[in-house]
Each structure stands twice: as C-alpha cells, then as structure tokens.
Design a protein around this motif. Structure first.
Motif, PDB file in Angstrom:
ATOM      1  N   LEU A  79       0.843  -1.163   0.046  1.00  0.00           N
ATOM      2  CA  LEU A  79      -0.077  -0.036  -0.043  1.00  0.00           C
ATOM      3  C   LEU A  79       0.846   1.155  -0.103  1.00  0.00           C
ATOM      4  CD1 LEU A  79      -2.638  -1.165   2.632  1.00  0.00           C
ATOM      5  CD2 LEU A  79      -2.743  -1.316  -0.110  1.00  0.00           C
ATOM      6  N   VAL A  80       1.539   1.591   1.191  1.00  0.00           N
ATOM      7  CA  VAL A  80       2.272   2.834   1.125  1.00  0.00           C
ATOM      8  C   VAL A  80       3.307   2.427   2.391  1.00  0.00           C
ATOM      9  CG1 VAL A  80       0.709   4.285   2.553  1.00  0.00           C
ATOM     10  CG2 VAL A  80       2.789   5.097   1.327  1.00  0.00           C
ATOM     11  N   PHE A  81       4.540   2.693   2.470  1.00  0.00           N
ATOM     12  CA  PHE A  81       5.077   2.306   3.760  1.00  0.00           C
ATOM     13  C   PHE A  81       4.452   3.102   4.999  1.00  0.00           C
ATOM     14  CE2 PHE A  81       8.436   2.759   6.773  1.00  0.00           C
ATOM     15  CZ  PHE A  81       9.262   1.694   6.997  1.00  0.00           C
ATOM     16  N   PRO A  82       4.500   2.104   6.042  1.00  0.00           N
ATOM     17  CA  PRO A  82       4.916   0.907   6.413  1.00  0.00           C
ATOM     18  C   PRO A  82       3.664  -0.207   6.289  1.00  0.00           C
ATOM     19  CG  PRO A  82       4.420   1.996   8.238  1.00  0.00           C
ATOM     20  CD  PRO A  82       4.066   2.982   7.091  1.00  0.00           C
ATOM     21  N   TYR A  83       2.879  -0.031   5.352  1.00  0.00           N
ATOM     22  CA  TYR A  83       1.518  -0.826   5.333  1.00  0.00           C
ATOM     23  C   TYR A  83       1.408  -1.670   4.142  1.00  0.00           C
ATOM     24  CZ  TYR A  83      -0.136   2.429   8.960  1.00  0.00           C
ATOM     25  OH  TYR A  83      -0.205   3.175  10.092  1.00  0.00           O
ATOM     26  N   LEU A  84       1.030  -2.946   4.127  1.00  0.00           N
ATOM     27  CA  LEU A  84       0.939  -3.944   3.483  1.00  0.00           C
ATOM     28  C   LEU A  84      -0.791  -4.593   3.496  1.00  0.00           C
ATOM     29  CD1 LEU A  84       4.082  -4.548   4.450  1.00  0.00           C
ATOM     30  CD2 LEU A  84       3.965  -5.794   2.101  1.00  0.00           C
ATOM     31  N   LEU A  85      -1.156  -5.146   2.432  1.00  0.00           N
ATOM     32  CA  LEU A  85      -2.469  -5.981   2.690  1.00  0.00           C
ATOM     33  C   LEU A  85      -2.096  -7.229   2.332  1.00  0.00           C
ATOM     34  CD1 LEU A  85      -5.735  -6.165   2.637  1.00  0.00           C
ATOM     35  CD2 LEU A  85      -5.565  -5.717   0.189  1.00  0.00           C
ATOM     36  N   ARG A  86      -2.427  -8.337   3.157  1.00  0.00           N
ATOM     37  CA  ARG A  86      -2.080  -9.658   3.069  1.00  0.00           C
ATOM     38  C   ARG A  86      -3.505 -10.367   3.321  1.00  0.00           C
ATOM     39  NH1 ARG A  86       2.525 -13.070   6.255  1.00  0.00           N
ATOM     40  NH2 ARG A  86       1.691 -12.632   7.854  1.00  0.00           N
ATOM     41  N   LEU A  87      -3.681 -11.248   2.219  1.00  0.00           N
ATOM     42  CA  LEU A  87      -5.110 -12.049   2.430  1.00  0.00           C
ATOM     43  C   LEU A  87      -4.544 -13.398   2.666  1.00  0.00           C
ATOM     44  CD1 LEU A  87      -6.152 -11.036  -1.344  1.00  0.00           C
ATOM     45  CD2 LEU A  87      -6.823  -9.834   1.020  1.00  0.00           C
ATOM     46  N   THR A  88      -5.588 -13.806   3.693  1.00  0.00           N
ATOM     47  CA  THR A  88      -5.353 -15.051   4.272  1.00  0.00           C
ATOM     48  C   THR A  88      -6.686 -15.977   4.193  1.00  0.00           C
ATOM     49  OG1 THR A  88      -5.803 -14.586   6.612  1.00  0.00           O
ATOM     50  CG2 THR A  88      -3.620 -14.304   5.884  1.00  0.00           C
ATOM     51  N   ALA A  89      -6.703 -17.165   4.517  1.00  0.00           N
ATOM     52  CA  ALA A  89      -8.093 -18.085   4.730  1.00  0.00           C
ATOM     53  C   ALA A  89      -8.758 -17.456   5.726  1.00  0.00           C
ATOM     54  CB  ALA A  89      -7.543 -19.346   5.224  1.00  0.00           C
ATOM     55  N   ASP A  90      -8.538 -16.495   6.704  1.00  0.00           N
ATOM     56  CA  ASP A  90      -9.106 -15.634   7.788  1.00  0.00           C
ATOM     57  C   ASP A  90      -9.485 -14.483   7.108  1.00  0.00           C
ATOM     58  OD1 ASP A  90      -9.086 -18.043   9.437  1.00  0.00           O
ATOM     59  OD2 ASP A  90      -7.167 -17.197  10.098  1.00  0.00           O
ATOM     60  N   GLY A  91      -9.275 -14.008   6.076  1.00  0.00           N
ATOM     61  CA  GLY A  91      -9.711 -12.681   5.536  1.00  0.00           C
ATOM     62  C   GLY A  91      -8.674 -11.981   5.152  1.00  0.00           C
ATOM     63  N   ALA A  92      -8.734 -10.480   5.119  1.00  0.00           N
ATOM     64  CA  ALA A  92      -7.756  -9.449   4.926  1.00  0.00           C
ATOM     65  C   ALA A  92      -7.004  -8.936   6.123  1.00  0.00           C
ATOM     66  CB  ALA A  92      -8.412  -8.371   4.176  1.00  0.00           C
ATOM     67  N   GLN A  93      -5.762  -8.973   6.121  1.00  0.00           N
ATOM     68  CA  GLN A  93      -5.174  -8.384   7.159  1.00  0.00           C
ATOM     69  C   GLN A  93      -4.033  -7.052   6.699  1.00  0.00           C
ATOM     70  OE1 GLN A  93      -2.203 -11.348   8.205  1.00  0.00           O
ATOM     71  NE2 GLN A  93      -3.906 -12.188   9.752  1.00  0.00           N
ATOM     72  N   ILE A  94      -4.201  -6.281   7.453  1.00  0.00           N
ATOM     73  CA  ILE A  94      -3.319  -4.871   7.316  1.00  0.00           C
ATOM     74  C   ILE A  94      -2.150  -5.344   8.071  1.00  0.00           C
ATOM     75  CG2 ILE A  94      -2.958  -2.381   7.391  1.00  0.00           C
ATOM     76  CD1 ILE A  94      -4.526  -3.011   5.190  1.00  0.00           C
ATOM     77  N   LEU A  95      -0.901  -5.402   7.544  1.00  0.00           N
ATOM     78  CA  LEU A  95       0.146  -5.216   8.338  1.00  0.00           C
ATOM     79  C   LEU A  95       1.033  -3.950   8.470  1.00  0.00           C
ATOM     80  CD1 LEU A  95       1.884  -8.510   6.407  1.00  0.00           C
ATOM     81  CD2 LEU A  95       0.288  -8.436   8.618  1.00  0.00           C
ATOM     82  N   ARG A  96       1.567  -3.839   9.532  1.00  0.00           N
ATOM     83  CA  ARG A  96       2.451  -2.530   9.737  1.00  0.00           C
ATOM     84  C   ARG A  96       3.955  -2.868   9.974  1.00  0.00           C
ATOM     85  NH1 ARG A  96       4.094   1.710  12.858  1.00  0.00           N
ATOM     86  NH2 ARG A  96       3.417   3.700  11.865  1.00  0.00           N
ATOM     87  N   LEU A  97       4.795  -2.478   9.177  1.00  0.00           N
ATOM     88  CA  LEU A  97       6.127  -2.643   9.231  1.00  0.00           C
ATOM     89  C   LEU A  97       6.881  -1.745  10.451  1.00  0.00           C
ATOM     90  CD1 LEU A  97       7.555  -3.413   5.659  1.00  0.00           C
ATOM     91  CD2 LEU A  97       6.871  -5.029   7.174  1.00  0.00           C
TER      92      LEU A  97
END
Length: 324
Positions: A105-123
């Motif tokens: 997305l934009v540092f430090p955020y990413l979108l990760r899709l898992t079996a449990d749904g969408a997660q926002i990751l923050r580095l």
C-alpha cells in the motif's frame, strides 16, 4: 508494466489504462478497469489478475480490484482500503483465491489475504531513518507471502528486507547508488540499478555476484530487466548512452537502446538487438522471445530482433567504489 499471457497477448499497464496487445497482429485494445491516476497489476492463476488503483489521496492505494481475462473490464471483486487502513471486501471474494495474497500500500503498510480474511500489516521503522519520511520509502512485496523489501532512497543502494511473520528485519544491504528494480525467480532475486545487475539468494539474502555493463562515463543505463520463464536467461533493456534531461519537466531526450540477453548460468551476453529508442520495459513472451516497450508515451511495443553478439561485462562495483 508488461505481463505476457499464454495466448500470445500482453497485458500492459499504461498510466491509468489497461491495454491488451495482440503480439501477432499488433492490435491494441484499451480496457476501462475503473478509476485511478495510475494502475499496476499482478497476474494470478486460471486467467485472473488484480489491479491496484493509485490516487492522490492518502493512502495512495485505496482500491484493489479482481478481474478475469475473459472479461477484463468487469470487476469481479473489490478490496477497498479506508483512510484508517480498514479493509472492505465486496463481490465474489473467491476470486482472490486465484490471485497473489500480498499487496503493498504505502510504507509501512501492506495488505495480506489469508484464509481468515484480509489483514493490514504494519512494518516497524527502518533502523536509523525517520518513520515518516518526506519522500515515501518504496515498498516491494516478495513472492511467497513472507518477505517485503523497502528501499529508503530513490538513489541510494540500501535495501531492507522484512520478515512479515515476525515483523523483524531479515537483511539490511547496501549495493551502491541507484534506484533498484527487483525481479524474482524461484529462490533468486535479481536487483538492477544504474548499470549493474546483482544476484541475491532469497534463503540467506546474501549477494551471489552479478555483472556490470558500463565501463566509461559515456556509457548507458539499465532501464529494466526480465527473467525468462525457465530462469535460464535475463533480458536487459539498456540505453546506448546516458539519456540527457531536457529543460522541460519530466522530459528526456530520446537515445537509441538495445535489448540484451544474458545467459544466467555464465553471466555472458549471448544475443542482442537495437531499438530506435531505449526500452522502458522488457518481458519474455516465451523462453526465447522478448517484447520491449520503447521509451515515450505512444505505447510502441516491439518484438526484439535478437542476433548472436559479443558484449563485454564487468564485475559489480562495491558500495564504496567510484562509479567510473
């Protein structure tokens, strides 16, 4: 951005438009895939592809849509990112099972899709650098859903690898000056900047050699690289001399260029062909055929006319070595 399709067509992201280019006829079809000042896309499986729509809002990526090549203008499903980085999914969310599961997305955020749904990751922040820089750090998702690469500077050769499962720094490397391009194949990362291609092992994140084209100050620059489907060849888009900026903003005087093919096992140039203008992008159509998009705004796609040639290559420079 060029992605080859199995049926001798190319998917091309051209500013805010998606273009389908027929290799045999040269015909191009512009497809409306929704709003955005610029788009980037990722190819999935079974004919699916995802489109990231960039805007001037914050965050710059507010929308990711899923499509199928049989009806590319139809939005199958949508992931909408809110200002608070919440995610709202709509449509046939089963489409995402056929698509990559990690999106920057934009540092430090990413979108990760898992079996449990969408997660926002923050580095976490980059050691020694501001967490919120004036010029946003570039963020690259690695295949495999486990790592992301951050390049803090557009011109510096430092890049930081994060382990997404532990939110820790897995590697911190400095490979000299230059804005890098990353390409992935199996356990190898190819990183190109300025006139050099580095090979990096993804299991250890250690450099494993590479090669350099330029040996004089008048030499050219690498604008893009691509890896053949079998991993045996590397295509390099190379300008025959340094591009000269014009007085007008964002304009560069056109210079001739070459598409060069390097044997990945021996790091030697085996084939090459000239272009009227250097190529902004290259892509392998198959293991032996390279498509190139010439520099400029008219979306001129060429199939490189490759002939056996000899071309001297040099070892990569170290971080502290002079450029010339």
């Amino acid at each position: 951005m060029i992605i080859p399709l199995p049926d001798r067509r190319l998917l091309i992201a051209h500013r805010s438009e998606l273009v389908i280019h027929d290799i045999e006829s040269g015909d191009q079809r512009v497809v409306d895939v929704g709003g955005g000042s610029m788009i980037r896309f990722a190819l999935g499986e079974d004919g699916y592809f995802a489109v990231k729509h960039y805007s001037f809002a914050e965050p710059p990526v507010r929308l990711i849509t899923a499509h199928h090549i049989d009806a590319p203008g139809v939005v199958t499903s949508t992931m909408e990112i809110g200002e608070d980085f919440s995610v709202t999914a709509s449509g046939d969310t089963g489409a995402w099972d056929h698509l990559p599961s990690l999106y920057t997305l934009v540092f430090p955020y990413l979108l990760r899709l898992t079996a449990d749904g969408a997660q926002i990751l923050r580095l976490p922040g980059i050691p020694g650098l501001p967490e919120e820089p004036d010029d946003p750090y570039r963020l690259v998702a690695c295949p495999g859903n486990q790592h992301a690469i951050v390049t803090p500077s557009r011109t510096g050769g430092r890049f930081v690898v994060y382990d997404l499962d532990t939110a820790t720094v897995a590697a911190d490397l400095n490979l000299g000056r230059g804005a890098p391009t990353f390409r992935f194949h199996d356990d190898t990362v190819l990183l190109s900047h300025t006139d050099t291609v580095f090979r990096i092992d993804r299991s250890s994140w250690e450099p494993q050699g590479g090669f350099r084209f330029r040996n004089t100050i008048k030499g050219g620059l690498i604008s893009d690289i691509a890896i053949s489907p079998d991993g045996a060849r590397i295509a390099v888009a190379y300008s025959d001399s340094k591009p000269i900026p014009l007085m007008l903003p964002y304009r560069i005087a056109p210079v001739a260029g070459s598409v060069l093919v390097v044997d990945a096992a021996t790091d030697t140039v085996t084939h090459g062909g000239g272009l009227g203008r250097w190529a902004d992008e290259v892509a392998f159509i198959d293991d032996d055929t390279v498509a190139a998009r010439e520099q400029g705004g008219d979306l001129n796609i060429e199939i490189a006319d490759l002939e056996p040639i000899e071309w001297d290559l040099y070892p990569p420079r170290g971080p502290g070595e002079e450029w010339m």
